[in-house]
Design a protein around this motif. Structure first.
Motif, PDB file in Angstrom:
ATOM      1  N   LYS A   1      11.911  12.457   2.959  1.00 22.60           N
ATOM      2  CA  LYS A   1      12.066  11.751   2.216  1.00 22.60           C
ATOM      3  C   LYS A   1      10.368  11.547   0.782  1.00 22.60           C
ATOM      4  CE  LYS A   1      14.406   8.482   5.172  1.00 22.60           C
ATOM      5  NZ  LYS A   1      15.298   7.435   4.402  1.00 22.60           N
TER       6      LYS A   1
ATOM      7  N   ASP B   1      18.447  14.091   6.297  1.00 26.17           N
ATOM      8  CA  ASP B   1      18.576  12.614   5.914  1.00 26.17           C
ATOM      9  C   ASP B   1      19.875  11.713   6.116  1.00 26.17           C
ATOM     10  OD1 ASP B   1      16.652  10.150   6.063  1.00 26.17           O
ATOM     11  OD2 ASP B   1      17.158  10.507   3.438  1.00 26.17           O
TER      12      ASP B   1
ATOM     13  N   LEU C   1      22.046   2.318   7.696  1.00 32.95           N
ATOM     14  CA  LEU C   1      22.583   3.659   7.089  1.00 32.95           C
ATOM     15  C   LEU C   1      22.852   4.524   5.788  1.00 32.95           C
ATOM     16  CD1 LEU C   1      24.362   5.764   9.026  1.00 32.95           C
ATOM     17  CD2 LEU C   1      26.646   5.312   7.973  1.00 32.95           C
ATOM     18  N   THR C   2      22.692   3.618   4.920  1.00 33.03           N
ATOM     19  CA  THR C   2      22.496   3.606   3.752  1.00 33.03           C
ATOM     20  C   THR C   2      22.214   2.518   2.391  1.00 33.03           C
ATOM     21  OG1 THR C   2      24.507   3.010   2.730  1.00 33.03           O
ATOM     22  CG2 THR C   2      25.460   5.474   3.570  1.00 33.03           C
TER      23      THR C   2
ATOM     24  N   ILE D   1      23.212  -0.655  -0.437  1.00 31.56           N
ATOM     25  CA  ILE D   1      21.917  -1.738  -1.098  1.00 31.56           C
ATOM     26  C   ILE D   1      22.185  -1.369  -2.878  1.00 31.56           C
ATOM     27  CG2 ILE D   1      19.453  -2.083  -1.127  1.00 31.56           C
ATOM     28  CD1 ILE D   1      18.509  -0.819   1.542  1.00 31.56           C
ATOM     29  N   SER D   2      22.507  -0.898  -2.918  1.00 35.49           N
ATOM     30  CA  SER D   2      22.793  -0.498  -5.117  1.00 35.49           C
ATOM     31  C   SER D   2      24.453  -0.948  -4.835  1.00 35.49           C
ATOM     32  CB  SER D   2      22.986   0.788  -5.075  1.00 35.49           C
ATOM     33  OG  SER D   2      21.920   1.448  -5.336  1.00 35.49           O
ATOM     34  N   ALA D   3      25.176  -1.695  -4.032  1.00 43.02           N
ATOM     35  CA  ALA D   3      26.231  -2.117  -3.782  1.00 43.02           C
ATOM     36  C   ALA D   3      25.704  -3.208  -4.436  1.00 43.02           C
ATOM     37  CB  ALA D   3      27.616  -1.472  -2.641  1.00 43.02           C
TER      38      ALA D   3
ATOM     39  N   GLY E   1      23.138  -5.105  -3.114  1.00 41.48           N
ATOM     40  CA  GLY E   1      21.657  -5.900  -2.190  1.00 41.48           C
ATOM     41  C   GLY E   1      21.594  -6.140  -1.252  1.00 41.48           C
TER      42      GLY E   1
ATOM     43  N   LEU F   1      26.536   8.748  -5.949  1.00 42.41           N
ATOM     44  CA  LEU F   1      27.899   8.485  -5.293  1.00 42.41           C
ATOM     45  C   LEU F   1      28.455   7.484  -4.013  1.00 42.41           C
ATOM     46  CD1 LEU F   1      25.965  12.006  -3.954  1.00 42.41           C
ATOM     47  CD2 LEU F   1      28.097  11.942  -4.981  1.00 42.41           C
TER      48      LEU F   1
ATOM     49  N   ALA G   1      25.678   1.943 -11.078  1.00 40.76           N
ATOM     50  CA  ALA G   1      25.548   1.423  -9.540  1.00 40.76           C
ATOM     51  C   ALA G   1      27.100   1.179  -8.718  1.00 40.76           C
ATOM     52  CB  ALA G   1      25.017  -0.207  -8.720  1.00 40.76           C
TER      53      ALA G   1
ATOM     54  N   VAL H   1      28.122   4.160  -7.566  1.00 32.17           N
ATOM     55  CA  VAL H   1      27.276   3.917  -5.832  1.00 32.17           C
ATOM     56  C   VAL H   1      28.132   3.673  -4.999  1.00 32.17           C
ATOM     57  CG1 VAL H   1      25.063   3.787  -5.159  1.00 32.17           C
ATOM     58  CG2 VAL H   1      25.162   4.391  -7.333  1.00 32.17           C
ATOM     59  N   ALA H   2      28.364   2.264  -5.181  1.00 31.03           N
ATOM     60  CA  ALA H   2      29.687   0.918  -4.494  1.00 31.03           C
ATOM     61  C   ALA H   2      30.479   1.712  -4.150  1.00 31.03           C
ATOM     62  CB  ALA H   2      29.708   0.066  -4.964  1.00 31.03           C
TER      63      ALA H   2
ATOM     64  N   ARG I   1      17.473  -2.118  -8.082  1.00 33.43           N
ATOM     65  CA  ARG I   1      18.737  -1.167  -8.279  1.00 33.43           C
ATOM     66  C   ARG I   1      19.694  -2.267  -7.354  1.00 33.43           C
ATOM     67  NH1 ARG I   1      18.307   5.164  -7.577  1.00 33.43           N
ATOM     68  NH2 ARG I   1      15.403   5.009  -8.571  1.00 33.43           N
ATOM     69  N   ALA I   2      19.162  -3.116  -6.612  1.00 37.51           N
ATOM     70  CA  ALA I   2      19.984  -3.909  -4.931  1.00 37.51           C
ATOM     71  C   ALA I   2      21.101  -4.761  -6.245  1.00 37.51           C
ATOM     72  CB  ALA I   2      19.200  -4.605  -4.303  1.00 37.51           C
ATOM     73  N   GLY I   3      22.022  -4.311  -5.678  1.00 39.41           N
ATOM     74  CA  GLY I   3      23.271  -5.216  -6.400  1.00 39.41           C
ATOM     75  C   GLY I   3      23.603  -4.982  -7.529  1.00 39.41           C
ATOM     76  N   GLY I   4      23.347  -3.330  -8.296  1.00 40.64           N
ATOM     77  CA  GLY I   4      23.322  -4.069  -9.875  1.00 40.64           C
ATOM     78  C   GLY I   4      24.854  -4.189 -10.396  1.00 40.64           C
TER      79      GLY I   4
ATOM     80  N   ARG J   1       8.373  -8.178  -7.125  1.00 36.56           N
ATOM     81  CA  ARG J   1       7.777  -6.456  -7.011  1.00 36.56           C
ATOM     82  C   ARG J   1       8.413  -5.341  -6.689  1.00 36.56           C
ATOM     83  NH1 ARG J   1       4.813  -5.772  -1.490  1.00 36.56           N
ATOM     84  NH2 ARG J   1       7.042  -4.469  -0.381  1.00 36.56           N
TER      85      ARG J   1
ATOM     86  N   THR K   1      10.398  -0.443  -3.379  1.00 36.34           N
ATOM     87  CA  THR K   1       9.005   0.842  -3.224  1.00 36.34           C
ATOM     88  C   THR K   1      10.134   1.688  -2.364  1.00 36.34           C
ATOM     89  OG1 THR K   1       7.754  -0.450  -1.039  1.00 36.34           O
ATOM     90  CG2 THR K   1       6.770   0.132  -3.316  1.00 36.34           C
ATOM     91  N   ARG K   2      10.859   1.159  -0.981  1.00 39.15           N
ATOM     92  CA  ARG K   2      11.278   1.693  -0.605  1.00 39.15           C
ATOM     93  C   ARG K   2      12.341   3.042  -0.934  1.00 39.15           C
ATOM     94  NH1 ARG K   2      14.597  -2.485   2.872  1.00 39.15           N
ATOM     95  NH2 ARG K   2      15.946  -0.387   3.921  1.00 39.15           N
ATOM     96  N   ARG K   3      12.528   4.026   0.073  1.00 40.80           N
ATOM     97  CA  ARG K   3      13.090   4.978  -0.292  1.00 40.80           C
ATOM     98  C   ARG K   3      14.671   4.452   0.016  1.00 40.80           C
ATOM     99  NH1 ARG K   3      14.638  10.889   0.817  1.00 40.80           N
ATOM    100  NH2 ARG K   3      15.277  11.460  -1.120  1.00 40.80           N
ATOM    101  N   PRO K   4      15.209   4.845  -0.808  1.00 39.05           N
ATOM    102  CA  PRO K   4      16.916   4.087  -0.110  1.00 39.05           C
ATOM    103  C   PRO K   4      17.153   5.528   1.095  1.00 39.05           C
ATOM    104  CG  PRO K   4      17.245   4.510  -2.274  1.00 39.05           C
ATOM    105  CD  PRO K   4      15.639   5.011  -1.792  1.00 39.05           C
ATOM    106  N   ARG K   5      17.178   4.947   2.361  1.00 38.81           N
ATOM    107  CA  ARG K   5      17.534   5.800   3.704  1.00 38.81           C
ATOM    108  C   ARG K   5      18.720   5.685   3.747  1.00 38.81           C
ATOM    109  NH1 ARG K   5      15.727   1.606   7.663  1.00 38.81           N
ATOM    110  NH2 ARG K   5      17.599   0.282   5.926  1.00 38.81           N
ATOM    111  N   ARG K   6      19.277   7.284   3.933  1.00 37.92           N
ATOM    112  CA  ARG K   6      20.316   7.793   5.169  1.00 37.92           C
ATOM    113  C   ARG K   6      20.419   7.270   6.179  1.00 37.92           C
ATOM    114  NH1 ARG K   6      21.922  12.498  -0.134  1.00 37.92           N
ATOM    115  NH2 ARG K   6      23.992  11.375   1.060  1.00 37.92           N
TER     116      ARG K   6
END
Lengths: 498, 573
Positions: free
Chosen positions: A258, A328, A356-357, A361-363, A365, A431, B381, B384-385, B442-445, B565, B568-573
């Motif tokens: 990451k 990752d 998990l993903t 969060i994009s979906a 929030g 994706l 988004a 992505v969803a 980007r959250a819930g865009g 703010r 800062t977190r990188r999206p995690r998988r």
């Protein structure tokens, strides 16, 4: 852990001189001693705000706590009361950071009093702190009621739930050097004192039984992986409900490492496993009749000379082969083996929880977790439980295309798509990784021709942590783990499996 | 479009024959009948090709006798799973399997007789097959000037063999109109942005007048007069002037002033560079299809008018080009929308919602529609969803949302409901204006985008379809060749047909005013759109503009704003 005590007048200790909070519902009349001051300050209870009144109640500080309308209003008021009461320090409390307070809950029904207690307990919970002066927090709370006996069952249940959520939050907050897979396991052994049966499977057992997903992910770490079963026997011979948790004690991403920014939050990549453990504890503490078993896949995902690589092909516990695309995307690999393991317990239903993903969060929030699965009734029950406890979910699809996208040239399936793998052009950059992950997990939770166990997958990546300045959840909690999932699972068991 | 004919089953004298067969048909009367006519070639071929009738399976037998050049077998799977979608897919599969044939016959009987759910609709199924064939055979080759004739597809006509050709022909006419609508959409979406700019788009829509659609075009000056500050801030960086096109098809005998029409609104950004918040170069060529929402609305109007639907419908498209330039809108600019609400533009690449805001407000105010459905390639988004199989569906009306989802299932255009809520709405609060055009991070865009749009629907029952993931297909699908899909034309046509046609519109679901929105009356500028600027004479205004503008109040309980703010977190998988 906040000490909650019910007290009746006149024998209330009333925490000698400790500040008092009075929840005020919209339209309710205020006691005379507060009315004028509240009016002068323009206090409007519907706004869910607190008003500090000094001098209105002798030499004690009094707080008026507005109870905003809505299903979580009373709990939010409890949380606001806890935060407000903690702002007042009595003599001798400055150094320790330990605060006391009273909530005047007289005239409220038991459900509201329990909600106040839960809100206060959630807000006052003190996460692990390794410095010299811990941040102030409410440590003792007296709830003034007319008839303590009438409220005791609700408060007892609140205490059980708060301890379960507290365990989950503490575990998730622990730094990864203080919560390696082995230390995580040792913390879980302690649950035996509550009547929970703990079984731990180490690396050799996992090798013997071919848990290739969990082993691959844990392979790069100096701290080998573990598979833990927490079994609450309940009081019936019914098949248990199974919780499955992702327990990555730290996630560097492995070889697909990451970016540095924000990586410290990856110490909480075991929040799913922590929530499952917390839920089992809550069930045990309230002596739930329903049997439940948590299966926790615990590993650390490190970048190492012996780490698993993109392109590797793994043979999973279920026998399926998986092509690794991105190390990752490790959570779905450990979950796949844990889901297969859970199926072996012949459960009534399986629910897995995982941070998990980023896609979820994009979906959705930070206000809802993603809910996937194969069973409409379980989906609806989980949705209802989440709404009831302020941990809302939203159903998400596993489409035909999502599974087709996982076709591999070399193995039965691949576990994710590479960046930009969505095809050419603009749209290919995006994706639906949360859907891909769920489609992948379905092959292990509900394989075709394997008999159908109702299964639900909760992608809680947006919900597990509270951050400063970011609105999330029904009411503010201190930055750090939220314990998301504990209450939802506890409620779901109560509604559907008891 | 392919020539479609329906005829009684007879052995064609030449060309190709397509024989769709379910698993259960092998060894049945249909196979025996053809086998007899072909002198035993069919049975031998089925056996040699190991054709089992499985779904997706196909086999080709060359020169099978009887003068045929080829016989194509198409597997349908299990008989009791057959439905209209299967019939369309068989038609589509036939087209791809026919290679260089120019004429072909398709035997529809395996699909239309003794079937599962589709039996009893015997006359419809041959028409479904024809629809699948024409949809799959469509091709956009206007700009392929050096392609050799032998490389072009040669199929020109399909004859569908069925029991009752006259009845199937009658079923076909409405499907043909829908296919024409789909093709209009696909063509608009496929056109490059140097050809299809807003004025050209509007000119092409004028051609719908031939179908009986009233078309009204608004130019720069009209929109300025109306006060479309939100939409115009998108086009102001472009050399191409904006257009709003208002189309109306009234197939009912109700007078317009008594009618609450159905309203469909489309985002039509003919090219989206992102503006000053410019997009990265990779994949930017796809931004020519950022007008797909408007394309779908146009195709839908063509479909409804083409099949003379008994319904009163308005279609509105907001057409702009989003370019960076010296006159472009800057991040931080504050604009006043037609509704009177002010918007802080944080990101000029979140422009679609700025266009929709004004068009939706205008539509609500002028037509007071029974409902509004808007379509837009709005957010990455949503991909992505949900990916590329489902469009995102946001709605303030459960009944409308359900009708959309069910119609989508019926035609194979899936929509997935996504959430709305006050908590998401709070993400677009601005420190300087009524709202900003993106949430924090980007959250819930997709949800925050939908919340933005919802602030302009003024309590009207409304659904928003985010079609960014489904408007363009990277690969061939059974009835949709790679490229522009026209996703939504068939869905909305179906929804109208099932629920809103041939009955009094008063019977349409009553609009439920959204609870959280209180209507306030404010005196926003409005003018009658009598003239079209920039030279072209305007059509007559359809309906006088009402005087008052209603403006939705800010929804949501007041909550103290927290400092934002960046995540800062990188999206995690």
């Amino acid at each position: 852990m906040l000490k909650l005590r019910l007290a009746e007048l006149p024998d209330a200790r009333a925490e000698g001189g400790a500040p008092l909070a009075l929840p005020v519902r919209p339209g309710a009349a205020l006691p005379d001693r507060y009315a004028a001051a509240a009016a002068a300050a323009g206090f409007d209870p519907t706004r869910g705000e607190a008003l500090r009144l000094d001098g209105a109640l002798g030499d004690r500080t009094a707080w008026l706590i507005g109870v905003a309308p809505g299903p979580m209003g009373m709990e939010a008021a409890g949380a606001l009361a806890a935060a407000s009461l903690a702002a007042v320090s009595l003599a001798g409390e400055e150094r320790s950071g330990e605060r006391r307070g009273v909530i005047d809950a007289r005239g409220l029904p038991p459900g509201d009093v329990a909600a106040l207690a839960i809100g206060a307990g959630m807000r006052a919970h003190r996460l692990p702190f390794y410095g010299a002066t811990p941040p102030p927090a409410l440590r003792r709370l007296e709830l003034l009621v007319e008839d303590a006996a009438a409220h005791e069952p609700g408060i007892a249940r609140a205490r059980a739930m708060l301890r379960g959520a507290g365990l989950a939050r503490d575990l998730a907050a622990e730094p990864a050097n203080r919560l390696t897979p082995q230390i995580f396991v040792e913390r879980l052994w302690e649950l035996e004192s509550h009547g929970i049966e703990v079984t731990v499977r180490g690396r050799r057992w996992l090798e013997r039984h071919g848990y290739g997903g969990l082993l691959a992910v844990g392979r790069g770490s100096a701290h080998p992986p573990r598979l833990v079963e927490l079994r609450w026997p309940g009081h019936s011979d019914a098949p248990p409900v199974a919780f499955v948790g992702k327990g990555i004690t730290f996630d560097t991403g492995g070889v697909s490492i990451k970016g540095a920014a924000g990586m410290e939050a990856m110490k909480a990549d075991m929040a799913g496993a922590a929530a499952c453990a917390g839920a089992i504890l809550a069930l045990a503490l309230r002596d739930s009749p329903a049997p439940a078993t948590a299966v926790l896949a615990i590993a650390e995902n490190m970048t190492d000379a012996d780490s698993y690589r993109p392109g590797d092909v793994l043979r999973m516990a279920s026998g399926l082969t998986v092509e690794v695309v991105d190390t990752d995307a490790e959570g779905r690999l450990v979950l796949a083996d844990a889901l297969h393991h859970a199926r072996g317990l012949n459960p009534a239903a399986i629910l897995d929880l995982a941070t998990l993903t980023g896609s979820i969060i994009s979906a959705l929030g930070h206000h809802r977790a993603g809910l996937f699965g194969n069973d409409d009734a379980l989906r609806d029950a989980a949705m209802a439980a989440g709404e009831a406890v302020g941990e809302p979910l939203w159903p998400m699809p596993i489409g035909r295309r999502h599974r087709e996208d996982l076709a591999s040239e070399i193995a039965d399936l691949r576990h994710c798509l590479p960046p930009g793998g969505g095809g050419p052009g603009w749209a290919g950059k995006f994706l639906p990784d949360a859907c891909h992950a769920a489609a992948f997990l379905r092959d292990f939770a509900a394989p075709e021709g394997g008999g159908t166990v109702p299964w639900a997958h909760l992608d809680i990546a947006g919900m597990d942590l509270r951050e400063e300045g970011r609105e999330a959840g029904s009411y503010p909690l201190p930055p750090g783990p939220s314990g998301y999932g504990v209450r939802l699972l506890d409620r779901l068991v109560a509604d559907r499996f008891e | 479009m392919l020539d479609i004919a329906f005829a009684k089953p007879t052995l064609p004298e030449s060309g190709a024959l397509v024989l769709p067969l379910a698993e259960d048909d092998l060894g049945g009367g249909l196979v025996a009948e053809w086998d007899r006519l072909l002198g035993g070639h069919l049975a031998r071929g089925i056996s040699a090709a190991e054709f089992k009738g499985r779904k997706g399976q196909s086999a080709t037998l060359y020169a099978p006798g009887g003068g045929l050049s080829r016989l194509v077998l198409i597997g349908l799977g299990k008989r009791d799973a057959l439905d209209a979608t299967a019939a369309e897919a068989a038609g589509g599969a036939a087209v791809t399997a026919l290679g260089k044939e120019s004429l072909a016959a398709i035997d529809a009987r395996a699909l239309s007789t003794n079937g599962g759910p589709s039996s009893g609709k015997g006359a419809a199924t041959p028409a479904d097959i024809a629809l699948g064939a024409v949809l799959r055979a469509w091709r956009f080759d206007r700009y392929r000037t050096t392609e050799k004739a032998e490389d072009k597809p040669r199929l020109t006509g399909v004859k569908v063999l069925c029991e009752d050709p006259a009845a199937s022909r009658a079923e076909w006419s409405s499907r043909k109109a829908v296919a024409e609508g789909v093709f209009l959409t696909r063509e608009l979406v496929s056109e490059p942005a140097n050809i299809l700019n807003p004025p050209e788009f509007a000119d092409r829509l004028r051609k719908l007048e031939k179908l009986g659609v009233e078309v009204e075009v608004f130019g720069q000056k009209d929109l300025e007069k109306l006060g479309f500050g939100s939409m115009l801030c998108v086009s102001q960086g472009s050399a191409q002037p904006p257009r709003m096109v208002v189309m109306r098809w009234n197939g009912t005998d109700q007078k317009k002033k008594d009618s609450k029409p159905l309203a469909f609104i489309g985002k039509g950004v003919t090219f989206d560079t992102g503006g000053i918040s410019i997009k990265p170069a990779g994949g930017m060529e796809d931004m020519k299809w950022d007008m797909a929402g408007a394309g779908v609305v146009s195709g839908l109007m063509a479909a409804l008018a083409g099949r003379k639907a008994k319904v009163d419908v308005v279609g509105l498209v907001g057409l702009v080009e989003n370019m960076p330039s010296g006159t472009a809108t800057r991040p931080g600019d504050v604009v006043t929308s037609y509704s009177g609400q002010t918007i802080e533009v944080i990101n000029t690449d979140a422009e679609g919602r700025l266009v929709l805001a004004d068009v939706l407000s205008y539509c609500k105010k002028r037509f007071d529609p029974a409902f509004m459905v808007n379509l837009a390639t709005l957010t990455g988004a949503i991909i992505v969803a949900l990916g590329n199989e489902h469009a995102g569906l946001f709605s303030n009306d459960d009944g409308l949302a359900q009708r959309i989802q069910e119609a989508g299932k019926a035609v194979g255009e899936l929509a997935w409901r996504m959430p709305l809520g006050d908590a998401y709405d709070r993400a677009i609060r601005s420190d300087i204006a009524d709202m900003k055009n993106v949430g924090g991070g980007r959250a819930g865009g997709s949800i925050t985008a939908a919340q933005f749009i919802q602030r302009f629907v003024d309590g009207c029952p409304w659904a928003h379809l985010d079609i960014a993931g489904v408007a363009w297909s990277g690969k061939d699908q059974p009835t949709v060749p790679k490229g522009a899909t026209a996703w939504g034309v068939r869905l909305l046509d179906r929804m109208v047909a099932e629920h809103h046609e041939g009955r009094s519109l008063a019977a349409a679901p009553a609009p439920e005013p959204a609870e959280e929105e209180t209507a306030l009356v404010s005196g926003a500028d409005s003018a009658s759109p009598a003239t079209l600027s920039e030279g072209t004479p305007a059509s007559e205004p359809l309906v006088p503009t009402p005087d008052a503008v209603t403006r939705p109040a800010e929804s949501g309980a007041p909550v103290p704003r927290a400092p934002r703010r960046p995540a800062t977190r990188r999206p995690r998988r």
